[in-house]
Design a protein around this motif. Sequence first.
Motif, PDB file in Angstrom:
ATOM      1  N   GLN A  52       0.818  -1.201   0.000  1.00 30.41           N
ATOM      2  CA  GLN A  52       0.000   0.000   0.000  1.00 30.41           C
ATOM      3  C   GLN A  52       0.853   1.253   0.000  1.00 30.41           C
ATOM      4  OE1 GLN A  52      -2.633  -0.464   3.385  1.00 30.41           O
ATOM      5  NE2 GLN A  52      -4.127  -1.574   2.138  1.00 30.41           N
ATOM      6  N   THR A  53       0.274   2.342  -0.388  1.00 29.27           N
ATOM      7  CA  THR A  53       0.967   3.625  -0.399  1.00 29.27           C
ATOM      8  C   THR A  53       1.575   3.905   0.966  1.00 29.27           C
ATOM      9  OG1 THR A  53      -0.575   4.477  -2.065  1.00 29.27           O
ATOM     10  CG2 THR A  53       0.702   6.090  -0.833  1.00 29.27           C
ATOM     11  N   GLY A  54       2.853   4.307   0.953  1.00 31.87           N
ATOM     12  CA  GLY A  54       3.542   4.605   2.189  1.00 31.87           C
ATOM     13  C   GLY A  54       4.328   3.436   2.758  1.00 31.87           C
ATOM     14  N   ASP A  55       4.085   2.250   2.259  1.00 33.21           N
ATOM     15  CA  ASP A  55       4.795   1.060   2.732  1.00 33.21           C
ATOM     16  C   ASP A  55       6.224   1.039   2.215  1.00 33.21           C
ATOM     17  OD1 ASP A  55       2.089  -1.433   2.684  1.00 33.21           O
ATOM     18  OD2 ASP A  55       2.574   0.202   4.069  1.00 33.21           O
ATOM     19  N   SER A  56       7.001   0.109   2.777  1.00 30.92           N
ATOM     20  CA  SER A  56       8.365  -0.141   2.319  1.00 30.92           C
ATOM     21  C   SER A  56       8.460  -1.559   1.761  1.00 30.92           C
ATOM     22  CB  SER A  56       9.355   0.020   3.465  1.00 30.92           C
ATOM     23  OG  SER A  56       9.381   1.345   3.944  1.00 30.92           O
ATOM     24  N   LEU A  57       9.431  -1.752   0.890  1.00 36.61           N
ATOM     25  CA  LEU A  57       9.651  -3.059   0.276  1.00 36.61           C
ATOM     26  C   LEU A  57      11.128  -3.191  -0.037  1.00 36.61           C
ATOM     27  CD1 LEU A  57       7.761  -5.405  -0.556  1.00 36.61           C
ATOM     28  CD2 LEU A  57       7.769  -4.459  -2.870  1.00 36.61           C
ATOM     29  N   ASN A  58      11.655  -4.402   0.116  1.00 39.04           N
ATOM     30  CA  ASN A  58      13.071  -4.634  -0.118  1.00 39.04           C
ATOM     31  C   ASN A  58      13.236  -5.676  -1.222  1.00 39.04           C
ATOM     32  OD1 ASN A  58      15.805  -4.398   0.194  1.00 39.04           O
ATOM     33  ND2 ASN A  58      15.923  -5.586   2.070  1.00 39.04           N
ATOM     34  N   LEU A  59      13.822  -5.275  -2.319  1.00 38.85           N
ATOM     35  CA  LEU A  59      14.092  -6.188  -3.427  1.00 38.85           C
ATOM     36  C   LEU A  59      15.504  -6.750  -3.307  1.00 38.85           C
ATOM     37  CD1 LEU A  59      12.609  -4.234  -6.472  1.00 38.85           C
ATOM     38  CD2 LEU A  59      11.463  -5.781  -4.879  1.00 38.85           C
TER      39      LEU A  59
ATOM     40  N   LEU B 205      13.408   9.862  -7.700  1.00 43.57           N
ATOM     41  CA  LEU B 205      13.170   9.075  -6.489  1.00 43.57           C
ATOM     42  C   LEU B 205      13.186   9.921  -5.231  1.00 43.57           C
ATOM     43  CD1 LEU B 205      15.253   5.863  -7.180  1.00 43.57           C
ATOM     44  CD2 LEU B 205      12.828   6.289  -7.619  1.00 43.57           C
ATOM     45  N   ALA B 206      13.808  11.079  -5.280  1.00 46.36           N
ATOM     46  CA  ALA B 206      13.838  12.008  -4.142  1.00 46.36           C
ATOM     47  C   ALA B 206      14.315  11.352  -2.859  1.00 46.36           C
ATOM     48  CB  ALA B 206      12.446  12.629  -3.937  1.00 46.36           C
ATOM     49  N   GLY B 207      15.298  10.460  -2.984  1.00 46.89           N
ATOM     50  CA  GLY B 207      15.910   9.876  -1.805  1.00 46.89           C
ATOM     51  C   GLY B 207      15.119   8.773  -1.133  1.00 46.89           C
ATOM     52  N   ARG B 208      14.094   8.269  -1.771  1.00 44.48           N
ATOM     53  CA  ARG B 208      13.262   7.237  -1.120  1.00 44.48           C
ATOM     54  C   ARG B 208      13.843   5.838  -1.234  1.00 44.48           C
ATOM     55  NH1 ARG B 208       8.632   6.309  -3.453  1.00 44.48           N
ATOM     56  NH2 ARG B 208       9.141   7.304  -5.444  1.00 44.48           N
ATOM     57  N   PHE B 209      14.716   5.612  -2.218  1.00 46.79           N
ATOM     58  CA  PHE B 209      15.268   4.269  -2.442  1.00 46.79           C
ATOM     59  C   PHE B 209      16.744   4.237  -2.068  1.00 46.79           C
ATOM     60  CE2 PHE B 209      12.178   2.979  -6.125  1.00 46.79           C
ATOM     61  CZ  PHE B 209      11.104   3.262  -5.302  1.00 46.79           C
TER      62      PHE B 209
ATOM     63  N   LYS C 269      28.769 -12.192  -1.320  1.00 47.66           N
ATOM     64  CA  LYS C 269      27.792 -13.117  -1.884  1.00 47.66           C
ATOM     65  C   LYS C 269      27.273 -12.670  -3.245  1.00 47.66           C
ATOM     66  CE  LYS C 269      26.206 -14.394   2.746  1.00 47.66           C
ATOM     67  NZ  LYS C 269      25.044 -14.463   3.668  1.00 47.66           N
ATOM     68  N   ASN C 270      27.776 -11.530  -3.764  1.00 47.44           N
ATOM     69  CA  ASN C 270      27.255 -10.992  -5.029  1.00 47.44           C
ATOM     70  C   ASN C 270      25.736 -10.872  -4.979  1.00 47.44           C
ATOM     71  OD1 ASN C 270      28.927  -9.938  -6.923  1.00 47.44           O
ATOM     72  ND2 ASN C 270      28.899 -11.687  -8.278  1.00 47.44           N
ATOM     73  N   ILE C 271      25.271 -10.313  -3.899  1.00 55.82           N
ATOM     74  CA  ILE C 271      23.837 -10.068  -3.725  1.00 55.82           C
ATOM     75  C   ILE C 271      23.636  -8.570  -3.583  1.00 55.82           C
ATOM     76  CG2 ILE C 271      21.806 -10.463  -2.294  1.00 55.82           C
ATOM     77  CD1 ILE C 271      23.029 -13.070  -1.399  1.00 55.82           C
ATOM     78  N   PHE C 272      22.585  -8.063  -4.206  1.00 56.28           N
ATOM     79  CA  PHE C 272      22.299  -6.647  -4.193  1.00 56.28           C
ATOM     80  C   PHE C 272      20.886  -6.411  -3.695  1.00 56.28           C
ATOM     81  CE2 PHE C 272      26.041  -5.407  -6.543  1.00 56.28           C
ATOM     82  CZ  PHE C 272      26.392  -6.599  -7.164  1.00 56.28           C
ATOM     83  N   PHE C 273      20.683  -5.240  -3.115  1.00 50.38           N
ATOM     84  CA  PHE C 273      19.396  -4.933  -2.517  1.00 50.38           C
ATOM     85  C   PHE C 273      18.902  -3.571  -2.985  1.00 50.38           C
ATOM     86  CE2 PHE C 273      19.936  -8.470   0.287  1.00 50.38           C
ATOM     87  CZ  PHE C 273      21.291  -8.502   0.581  1.00 50.38           C
ATOM     88  N   LEU C 274      17.594  -3.436  -2.983  1.00 53.16           N
ATOM     89  CA  LEU C 274      16.990  -2.131  -3.212  1.00 53.16           C
ATOM     90  C   LEU C 274      15.938  -1.932  -2.134  1.00 53.16           C
ATOM     91  CD1 LEU C 274      16.929   0.358  -5.071  1.00 53.16           C
ATOM     92  CD2 LEU C 274      14.959  -0.695  -6.214  1.00 53.16           C
ATOM     93  N   GLN C 275      16.249  -1.060  -1.196  1.00 57.93           N
ATOM     94  CA  GLN C 275      15.296  -0.720  -0.148  1.00 57.93           C
ATOM     95  C   GLN C 275      14.425   0.409  -0.666  1.00 57.93           C
ATOM     96  OE1 GLN C 275      14.716  -2.082   2.955  1.00 57.93           O
ATOM     97  NE2 GLN C 275      13.015  -0.647   3.123  1.00 57.93           N
ATOM     98  N   MET C 276      13.127   0.171  -0.743  1.00 53.71           N
ATOM     99  CA  MET C 276      12.192   1.169  -1.271  1.00 53.71           C
ATOM    100  C   MET C 276      11.288   1.625  -0.147  1.00 53.71           C
ATOM    101  SD  MET C 276      11.266  -0.527  -4.960  1.00 53.71           S
ATOM    102  CE  MET C 276      10.377  -1.905  -4.257  1.00 53.71           C
ATOM    103  N   ASN C 277      11.311   2.916   0.132  1.00 46.80           N
ATOM    104  CA  ASN C 277      10.541   3.485   1.239  1.00 46.80           C
ATOM    105  C   ASN C 277       9.480   4.450   0.729  1.00 46.80           C
ATOM    106  OD1 ASN C 277      12.270   2.197   3.244  1.00 46.80           O
ATOM    107  ND2 ASN C 277      13.787   3.754   2.704  1.00 46.80           N
ATOM    108  N   ASN C 278       8.470   4.621   1.543  1.00 45.84           N
ATOM    109  CA  ASN C 278       7.397   5.562   1.227  1.00 45.84           C
ATOM    110  C   ASN C 278       6.899   5.373  -0.210  1.00 45.84           C
ATOM    111  OD1 ASN C 278       5.588   7.692   1.541  1.00 45.84           O
ATOM    112  ND2 ASN C 278       7.127   9.254   1.041  1.00 45.84           N
ATOM    113  N   LEU C 279       6.519   4.168  -0.509  1.00 45.96           N
ATOM    114  CA  LEU C 279       6.128   3.829  -1.874  1.00 45.96           C
ATOM    115  C   LEU C 279       4.869   4.565  -2.302  1.00 45.96           C
ATOM    116  CD1 LEU C 279       7.014   0.064  -1.767  1.00 45.96           C
ATOM    117  CD2 LEU C 279       7.896   1.713  -3.423  1.00 45.96           C
TER     118      LEU C 279
END
Length: 125
Positions: free
Chosen positions: A13-20, A63-67, A75-85
Amino acid sequence: QVHVAESGGGLVQTGDSLNLTCTIAGAGFENVAMAWFRQIPGKEREGIAAIDTDRVTEYAESLAGRFIISRDNAKNIFFLQMNNLKSEDTAMYFCAAVGYVARWSRLKRAGYMYWGQGTQVTVSS
C-alpha cells in the motif's frame, strides 16, 4: 554463464516499504557493477539506482531519496530498499549487471549485459 535473479516484489500500500533482492551467479564473475531498472507497460525501461565496483551509487532524481541500493560483495547479492512507496512506483523491476560500467552509463540500459526476468511491484492507494 551468468544468471541474474530478482525477488521480493509484491503488492503493498501507499507509504509502505519493500526490499528487493538481486542475486548474480556465474563462474569467475565477482565484484560486478549492477543497477535496478523499472518499466511500466508501454514505456521505456528506466534506470533508477546503480552501484559500481567501488560502491559508488547513483540514483534517478525522480526518487527524491526514497530508495537505497546496497550490496553484499561476499555473496554478489544486491538490494533495493524502497521506502514511502507511491502508486507511480508500480512497475516491473529488473536487476542488471556487468563487469564494469562507465560513470556516464550507470543508469543507462545499454551499460549492462546481464538481466534478470523482473519482479512485479504494485502499490495500491
